[in-house]
Scaffold this motif. Structure first.
Motif, PDB file in Angstrom:
ATOM      1  N   SER A  20       0.831  -1.209   0.000  1.00 43.26           N
ATOM      2  CA  SER A  20       0.000   0.000   0.000  1.00 43.26           C
ATOM      3  C   SER A  20       0.864   1.257   0.000  1.00 43.26           C
ATOM      4  O   SER A  20       0.521   2.251  -0.657  1.00 43.26           O
ATOM      5  CB  SER A  20      -0.940  -0.003   1.201  1.00 43.26           C
ATOM      6  N   MET A  21       1.961   1.222   0.725  1.00 46.21           N
ATOM      7  CA  MET A  21       2.889   2.361   0.721  1.00 46.21           C
ATOM      8  C   MET A  21       3.482   2.545  -0.675  1.00 46.21           C
ATOM      9  O   MET A  21       3.613   3.682  -1.155  1.00 46.21           O
ATOM     10  CB  MET A  21       3.980   2.159   1.769  1.00 46.21           C
ATOM     11  N   ILE A  22       3.816   1.439  -1.316  1.00 45.79           N
ATOM     12  CA  ILE A  22       4.367   1.504  -2.680  1.00 45.79           C
ATOM     13  C   ILE A  22       3.311   2.032  -3.644  1.00 45.79           C
ATOM     14  O   ILE A  22       3.605   2.888  -4.491  1.00 45.79           O
ATOM     15  CB  ILE A  22       4.900   0.123  -3.114  1.00 45.79           C
ATOM     16  N   ILE A  61      -4.835   4.179  -8.280  1.00 43.93           N
ATOM     17  CA  ILE A  61      -3.625   3.678  -7.622  1.00 43.93           C
ATOM     18  C   ILE A  61      -3.349   4.467  -6.340  1.00 43.93           C
ATOM     19  O   ILE A  61      -3.083   3.880  -5.284  1.00 43.93           O
ATOM     20  CB  ILE A  61      -2.420   3.731  -8.588  1.00 43.93           C
ATOM     21  N   THR A  62      -3.441   5.786  -6.426  1.00 45.62           N
ATOM     22  CA  THR A  62      -3.214   6.621  -5.242  1.00 45.62           C
ATOM     23  C   THR A  62      -4.275   6.360  -4.182  1.00 45.62           C
ATOM     24  O   THR A  62      -3.957   6.196  -2.994  1.00 45.62           O
ATOM     25  CB  THR A  62      -3.213   8.114  -5.643  1.00 45.62           C
ATOM     26  N   THR A  67      -6.262   4.557   0.898  1.00 45.41           N
ATOM     27  CA  THR A  67      -7.403   3.957   1.600  1.00 45.41           C
ATOM     28  C   THR A  67      -6.949   2.895   2.580  1.00 45.41           C
ATOM     29  O   THR A  67      -7.359   2.891   3.742  1.00 45.41           O
ATOM     30  CB  THR A  67      -8.405   3.353   0.592  1.00 45.41           C
ATOM     31  N   PHE A  68      -6.076   1.992   2.116  1.00 42.98           N
ATOM     32  CA  PHE A  68      -5.646   0.940   3.035  1.00 42.98           C
ATOM     33  C   PHE A  68      -4.831   1.517   4.184  1.00 42.98           C
ATOM     34  O   PHE A  68      -5.040   1.146   5.341  1.00 42.98           O
ATOM     35  CB  PHE A  68      -4.858  -0.175   2.344  1.00 42.98           C
ATOM     36  N   TRP A  76     -10.074   1.574  10.946  1.00 43.28           N
ATOM     37  CA  TRP A  76     -11.396   1.813  10.388  1.00 43.28           C
ATOM     38  C   TRP A  76     -12.055   0.482  10.068  1.00 43.28           C
ATOM     39  O   TRP A  76     -11.523  -0.304   9.291  1.00 43.28           O
ATOM     40  CB  TRP A  76     -11.266   2.689   9.154  1.00 43.28           C
ATOM     41  N   ARG A  77     -13.182   0.224  10.632  1.00 47.62           N
ATOM     42  CA  ARG A  77     -13.812  -1.095  10.511  1.00 47.62           C
ATOM     43  C   ARG A  77     -14.258  -1.443   9.100  1.00 47.62           C
ATOM     44  O   ARG A  77     -14.463  -2.601   8.785  1.00 47.62           O
ATOM     45  CB  ARG A  77     -14.968  -1.226  11.483  1.00 47.62           C
ATOM     46  N   PHE A  78     -14.428  -0.451   8.227  1.00 50.43           N
ATOM     47  CA  PHE A  78     -14.859  -0.729   6.858  1.00 50.43           C
ATOM     48  C   PHE A  78     -13.697  -0.871   5.878  1.00 50.43           C
ATOM     49  O   PHE A  78     -13.912  -0.927   4.669  1.00 50.43           O
ATOM     50  CB  PHE A  78     -15.827   0.360   6.382  1.00 50.43           C
ATOM     51  N   THR A  79     -12.486  -0.949   6.386  1.00 49.98           N
ATOM     52  CA  THR A  79     -11.320  -1.076   5.517  1.00 49.98           C
ATOM     53  C   THR A  79     -11.417  -2.284   4.584  1.00 49.98           C
ATOM     54  O   THR A  79     -11.161  -2.140   3.379  1.00 49.98           O
ATOM     55  CB  THR A  79     -10.017  -1.128   6.348  1.00 49.98           C
ATOM     56  N   PRO A  80     -11.763  -3.474   5.062  1.00 49.15           N
ATOM     57  CA  PRO A  80     -11.864  -4.604   4.123  1.00 49.15           C
ATOM     58  C   PRO A  80     -12.881  -4.364   2.998  1.00 49.15           C
ATOM     59  O   PRO A  80     -12.613  -4.690   1.834  1.00 49.15           O
ATOM     60  CB  PRO A  80     -12.285  -5.776   5.009  1.00 49.15           C
ATOM     61  N   ILE A  81     -14.017  -3.771   3.326  1.00 47.51           N
ATOM     62  CA  ILE A  81     -15.026  -3.500   2.307  1.00 47.51           C
ATOM     63  C   ILE A  81     -14.519  -2.433   1.332  1.00 47.51           C
ATOM     64  O   ILE A  81     -14.670  -2.565   0.108  1.00 47.51           O
ATOM     65  CB  ILE A  81     -16.357  -3.067   2.956  1.00 47.51           C
ATOM     66  N   ALA A  82     -13.915  -1.385   1.859  1.00 47.50           N
ATOM     67  CA  ALA A  82     -13.371  -0.329   1.002  1.00 47.50           C
ATOM     68  C   ALA A  82     -12.312  -0.894   0.060  1.00 47.50           C
ATOM     69  O   ALA A  82     -12.264  -0.522  -1.124  1.00 47.50           O
ATOM     70  CB  ALA A  82     -12.785   0.797   1.855  1.00 47.50           C
ATOM     71  N   MET A  83     -11.477  -1.806   0.562  1.00 48.34           N
ATOM     72  CA  MET A  83     -10.446  -2.384  -0.293  1.00 48.34           C
ATOM     73  C   MET A  83     -11.048  -3.314  -1.340  1.00 48.34           C
ATOM     74  O   MET A  83     -10.547  -3.377  -2.468  1.00 48.34           O
ATOM     75  CB  MET A  83      -9.391  -3.110   0.547  1.00 48.34           C
TER      76      MET A  83
END
Length: 151
Positions: A20-22, A61-62, A67-68, A76-83
């Motif tokens: 994610s940093m990359i 890409i950005t 987001t992650f 953030w609890r919705f991170t898996p859904i957002a990803m």
């Protein structure tokens, strides 16, 4: 004492953070070159992409890297859904690029590899105990009330 599964899960989590940093850095460098023409490391623009596709390319890409990372560090609890949403958008964009624009002989293999990576990371984000401990359980509201998505 940590088990092999715990160490493996921690290592995979670290790889997702690193990736994610990359992605975030790659996207920011792509925007820098896109807007200024300055490419500090190497040229990142693809001449076969129309302007709109190039713009969408750098936005996704950005946004996926940001987001992650934000979701991860803010728990953030919705991170898996957002990803999952980000991966779907990235895979769709990649499909269009692969089948309509790219000319590399490895383009189909690269496309499949990218999609497999998205599926593996998504499964990890939704099924890993380590991720559930960090973000909380994802729940789905059904007719009978909320029910956790679990293994």
């Amino acid at each position: 004492m940590t088990t092999l599964m715990d160490r493996t899960s921690r290592g995979f989590e670290f790889l997702i953070v690193l990736a994610s940093m990359i992605m975030l850095g790659w996207g920011l460098l792509g925007f820098l070159e896109y807007f200024t023409g300055f490419a500090p490391l190497m040229p990142l623009q693809n001449a076969t992409f129309p302007v709109g596709m190039q713009t969408l390319h750098w936005i996704l890409i950005t946004a996926s890297g940001a987001t992650f990372l934000l979701g991860y560090f803010l728990c953030w609890r919705f991170t898996p859904i957002a990803m999952l949403v980000m991966f779907t958008a990235l895979a769709t964009m990649c499909a269009v690029q692969t089948f309509d624009m790219l000319e590399s002989p490895d383009r189909y293999r690269n496309f499949v590899q990218e999609c497999v990576n998205y599926v593996i990371i998504s499964i990890y984000l939704f099924r890993s105990k380590r991720v559930q401990d960090r973000f909380g359980r994802i729940t789905v509201q059904g007719r009978d009330g909320p029910s956790p998505i679990s293994a």
